[in-house]
Design a protein around this motif. Structure first.
Motif, PDB file in Angstrom:
ATOM      1  N   PRO A 112       0.866  -1.166   0.183  1.00 50.35           N
ATOM      2  CA  PRO A 112       0.086   0.088  -0.065  1.00 50.35           C
ATOM      3  C   PRO A 112       1.071   1.480  -0.010  1.00 50.35           C
ATOM      4  N   LEU A 113       2.168   1.167   0.268  1.00 45.02           N
ATOM      5  CA  LEU A 113       3.079   2.452   0.490  1.00 45.02           C
ATOM      6  C   LEU A 113       3.877   2.659  -0.796  1.00 45.02           C
ATOM      7  N   VAL A 114       3.538   1.972  -1.761  1.00 47.14           N
ATOM      8  CA  VAL A 114       4.260   1.920  -2.947  1.00 47.14           C
ATOM      9  C   VAL A 114       4.233   3.463  -3.749  1.00 47.14           C
ATOM     10  N   PRO A 115       3.143   4.334  -3.568  1.00 50.29           N
ATOM     11  CA  PRO A 115       2.974   5.782  -3.931  1.00 50.29           C
ATOM     12  C   PRO A 115       4.264   6.345  -3.595  1.00 50.29           C
ATOM     13  N   ILE A 116       4.924   6.058  -2.610  1.00 51.25           N
ATOM     14  CA  ILE A 116       6.194   6.679  -1.929  1.00 51.25           C
ATOM     15  C   ILE A 116       7.210   6.731  -3.063  1.00 51.25           C
ATOM     16  N   LEU A 117       7.374   5.626  -3.819  1.00 48.86           N
ATOM     17  CA  LEU A 117       8.372   5.589  -4.857  1.00 48.86           C
ATOM     18  C   LEU A 117       7.932   6.545  -5.919  1.00 48.86           C
ATOM     19  N   PHE A 118       6.827   6.817  -6.235  1.00 48.67           N
ATOM     20  CA  PHE A 118       6.425   7.720  -7.516  1.00 48.67           C
ATOM     21  C   PHE A 118       6.656   9.184  -6.803  1.00 48.67           C
ATOM     22  N   VAL A 119       6.961   9.305  -5.598  1.00 48.98           N
ATOM     23  CA  VAL A 119       7.140  10.732  -5.160  1.00 48.98           C
ATOM     24  C   VAL A 119       8.396  11.098  -5.504  1.00 48.98           C
ATOM     25  N   HIS A 120       9.433  10.262  -5.906  1.00 48.04           N
ATOM     26  CA  HIS A 120      10.777  10.547  -6.172  1.00 48.04           C
ATOM     27  C   HIS A 120      10.678  10.876  -7.576  1.00 48.04           C
ATOM     28  N   SER A 121       9.720  10.640  -8.466  1.00 45.20           N
ATOM     29  CA  SER A 121       9.563  11.486  -9.971  1.00 45.20           C
ATOM     30  C   SER A 121       9.567  12.558  -9.602  1.00 45.20           C
ATOM     31  N   VAL A 122       8.852  13.264  -8.602  1.00 46.38           N
ATOM     32  CA  VAL A 122       8.505  14.612  -8.441  1.00 46.38           C
ATOM     33  C   VAL A 122       9.935  15.389  -7.992  1.00 46.38           C
ATOM     34  N   LEU A 123      10.530  14.441  -6.969  1.00 45.91           N
ATOM     35  CA  LEU A 123      11.990  14.965  -6.674  1.00 45.91           C
ATOM     36  C   LEU A 123      12.938  15.318  -7.768  1.00 45.91           C
ATOM     37  N   GLY A 124      12.782  14.156  -8.631  1.00 43.16           N
ATOM     38  CA  GLY A 124      13.797  14.098  -9.760  1.00 43.16           C
ATOM     39  C   GLY A 124      13.502  15.412 -10.686  1.00 43.16           C
ATOM     40  N   ALA A 125      12.178  15.689 -10.868  1.00 37.54           N
ATOM     41  CA  ALA A 125      11.969  16.720 -11.727  1.00 37.54           C
ATOM     42  C   ALA A 125      12.361  18.282 -11.241  1.00 37.54           C
ATOM     43  N   ILE A 126      12.256  18.224 -10.077  1.00 33.96           N
ATOM     44  CA  ILE A 126      12.415  19.486  -9.284  1.00 33.96           C
ATOM     45  C   ILE A 126      14.069  19.931  -9.088  1.00 33.96           C
ATOM     46  N   LEU A 127      14.581  18.599  -8.636  1.00 35.20           N
ATOM     47  CA  LEU A 127      16.176  18.987  -8.401  1.00 35.20           C
ATOM     48  C   LEU A 127      17.111  18.800  -9.318  1.00 35.20           C
ATOM     49  N   LEU A 128      16.873  18.071 -10.570  1.00 32.61           N
ATOM     50  CA  LEU A 128      17.735  17.769 -11.566  1.00 32.61           C
ATOM     51  C   LEU A 128      17.291  18.434 -12.910  1.00 32.61           C
ATOM     52  N   PRO A 129      18.326  18.669 -13.388  1.00 31.30           N
ATOM     53  CA  PRO A 129      18.233  19.393 -14.653  1.00 31.30           C
ATOM     54  C   PRO A 129      17.522  18.489 -15.701  1.00 31.30           C
ATOM     55  N   TRP A 130      17.095  18.865 -17.002  1.00 28.37           N
ATOM     56  CA  TRP A 130      16.254  18.029 -17.788  1.00 28.37           C
ATOM     57  C   TRP A 130      16.898  16.819 -18.336  1.00 28.37           C
ATOM     58  N   GLN A 171       0.893   2.154 -12.754  1.00 24.49           N
ATOM     59  CA  GLN A 171       1.811   2.643 -12.003  1.00 24.49           C
ATOM     60  C   GLN A 171       2.582   3.435 -12.878  1.00 24.49           C
ATOM     61  N   PHE A 172       2.945   3.034 -14.388  1.00 17.62           N
ATOM     62  CA  PHE A 172       3.676   3.585 -15.196  1.00 17.62           C
ATOM     63  C   PHE A 172       3.165   4.867 -15.440  1.00 17.62           C
ATOM     64  N   LEU A 173       1.781   5.132 -15.623  1.00 18.82           N
ATOM     65  CA  LEU A 173       1.153   6.513 -16.142  1.00 18.82           C
ATOM     66  C   LEU A 173       1.139   7.243 -14.730  1.00 18.82           C
ATOM     67  N   VAL A 174       1.114   6.983 -13.621  1.00 21.42           N
ATOM     68  CA  VAL A 174       1.146   7.562 -12.447  1.00 21.42           C
ATOM     69  C   VAL A 174       2.412   8.457 -12.276  1.00 21.42           C
ATOM     70  N   ALA A 175       3.577   7.581 -12.585  1.00 24.29           N
ATOM     71  CA  ALA A 175       4.959   7.965 -12.314  1.00 24.29           C
ATOM     72  C   ALA A 175       5.259   9.149 -13.464  1.00 24.29           C
ATOM     73  N   LEU A 176       4.820   8.789 -14.712  1.00 26.34           N
ATOM     74  CA  LEU A 176       5.142   9.710 -16.056  1.00 26.34           C
ATOM     75  C   LEU A 176       4.293  11.044 -15.819  1.00 26.34           C
ATOM     76  N   THR A 177       2.988  10.827 -15.158  1.00 29.27           N
ATOM     77  CA  THR A 177       2.330  12.051 -15.056  1.00 29.27           C
ATOM     78  C   THR A 177       2.874  12.997 -14.072  1.00 29.27           C
ATOM     79  N   PHE A 178       3.217  12.459 -12.876  1.00 33.35           N
ATOM     80  CA  PHE A 178       3.907  13.216 -11.846  1.00 33.35           C
ATOM     81  C   PHE A 178       5.158  13.795 -12.508  1.00 33.35           C
TER      82      PHE A 178
END
Length: 441
Positions: A112-130, A171-178
């Motif tokens: 049930p806690l697997v969405p925490i992994l998708f949070v890292h897609s947000v962090l990557g987009a914020i902290l890393l260049p394109w 899960q792929f669509l969720v991560a990609l959208t984030f």
């Protein structure tokens, strides 16, 4: 207490989008919170049979390894380590590797806690260049595949799994959208922050120029009266004593006239603060009008105006003050050519900048003028004041442009002003006007 918490979770927003240390400190703080959450999740996971007791040593070992890694990073930053952008990617990869291992041990993609992994897609987009952000997103997808292929299904999840053919695309669509939404928002905010920083710098330059103008106007006003008095007294002395041919007296009068000319230039319209209001202007049209006006006053000197590329070239400038600067450059070119050769004025540009070039066929720029660009009263002309080029340089800095002095290969001098193009600002203004008109309708 609340202030401390807000400071602890404050996002890495700074004036410099490449501030790696601030980003890394923020990431370390978030990781401490995640580590604490993983520790407190052990007992609930055992109670609801989401983690098998035999896997607890491995589970705790992964948490301790991540805590050690975070502690090492924290101590390095405390000791003054100045990281490059690359460690941000390494840190995020360590996070998703550790989190994927913990998820594999406790149900994998069905935890049930697997969405925490998708949070890292947000962090990557914020902290890393394109480019690095895209690479990190690919690694994140590999982790999503890994937690499905190697998942240890605990008793609490047996028989409750969603089929993989449904789960992975979701899960792929969720991560990609984030990732896409956050990357777009991050790039937009970075652009806005850059524009805000440039606007503040431009405002500072304009304020300085206005202060110089006000100071020059004040000095001119204070010196004008005693200077005029001295000129009148000398003229009266020459008439009353028949000294019209006296060399010393004539020299004194010439120097006073020179001082009056300097004060006239300092108090002229080119330095008046109220002439510095910024507006979007088509530079190619403004240059054409100014050159046509100068040709009418100096018909013996041809001014050849050429527009290259794809106009219109819109720039954010104070039109009156900029016109005076262009007049100064053309006057310099006419004097350098001794009024015997044409002056070339070229307007060109690309997607981001517009260039205005004024060229003559004289002897080129004197070395002293090049070396002292930006300083007032620098001139090699016997009757020059040394304020015309200084004004152009000061105005260029005030509006975020650059003035370059170059020598032509075929002989002569070339002055080039490079200005930022006002495309982005114009689109923003048009969008705002469109929204306002739709609201009114």
């Amino acid at each position: 207490m609340w202030e401390a918490l807000r400071a602890f979770f404050a996002p890495p927003i700074t004036g410099d989008p490449e501030e790696v240390t601030t980003k890394l400190i923020w990431l370390v703080r978030l990781r401490w919170v995640a580590i604490a959450a993983q520790v407190f999740s052990i007992l609930p996971a055992l109670q609801f049979q989401l983690l098998e007791p035999s896997l607890i040593p491995v589970f705790i070992g992964v948490i301790l390894a991540l805590a050690g890694w975070n502690g090492f990073t924290w101590l390095s930053l405390k000791r003054g380590w100045k990281p490059t952008p690359a460690p941000i990617l390494v840190q995020l990869c360590a996070d998703i590797a550790a989190l994927s291992t913990l998820l594999i041990l406790s149900g994998g993609a069905w935890n049930p806690l697997v969405p925490i992994l998708f949070v890292h897609s947000v962090l990557g987009a914020i902290l890393l260049p394109w480019t690095r952000g895209l690479l990190f997103f690919g690694l994140l997808l590999l982790c999503v595949i890994g937690i499905q292929l190697y998942a240890q299904i605990p008793p609490g999840l047996e028989g409750l799994q969603v089929p993989e053919l449904i789960l992975f695309p979701a899960q792929f669509l969720v991560a990609l959208t984030f990732w896409i939404l956050t990357a777009w928002l991050s790039s937009t905010l970075t652009a806005f922050r850059s524009h805000l920083f440039d606007a503040r710098e431009r405002k500072t330059r304009i304020d300085r120029l206005r202060a110089v103008g006000a100071l020059a106007a004040g000095l001119s006003h204070e010196f004008a009266t005693p200077l005029n008095t001295a000129q009148l007294k000398l003229a009266r002395l020459a008439r009353s004593n028949n000294l019209a041919d006296n060399e010393d007296l004539n020299t004194a009068r010439e120097e006073l006239d020179r001082c009056a000319e300097v004060l006239h230039h300092m108090a002229g319209s080119q330095l008046q603060p109220d002439r510095l209001s910024l507006e979007i202007s088509e530079l190619n049209r403004l240059v054409g009008r100014v050159c046509h006006s100068i040709e009418n006053e100096n018909p013996e000197v041809p001014i050849r105006v050429r527009v290259e590329g794809r106009p219109p070239y819109r720039v954010l400038i104070p039109s009156v003050a900029f016109s005076q600067g262009l007049i100064n450059l053309i006057d310099n070119a006419i004097q350098s050519s001794h009024g015997q050769a044409p002056v070339d004025v070229v307007v060109s540009g690309d997607l981001t900048h517009v260039n205005l070039t004024v060229s003559d066929r004289g002897e080129g720029w004197p070395t002293m003028v090049k070396n002292h660009l930006g300083e007032p009263f620098v001139t090699t002309k016997s009757d020059g004041v040394g304020l015309g080029l200084y004004y152009v340089h000061s105005l260029s800095e005030a509006i975020g442009a650059e003035l370059h002095l170059e020598d032509r290969e075929s002989g002569g001098a070339c002055a080039r002003i490079s200005l930022p193009r006002a495309i982005t600002l114009e689109k923003s203004l048009n969008g705002a006007e469109g929204s306002r008109s739709r609201t009114e309708n």
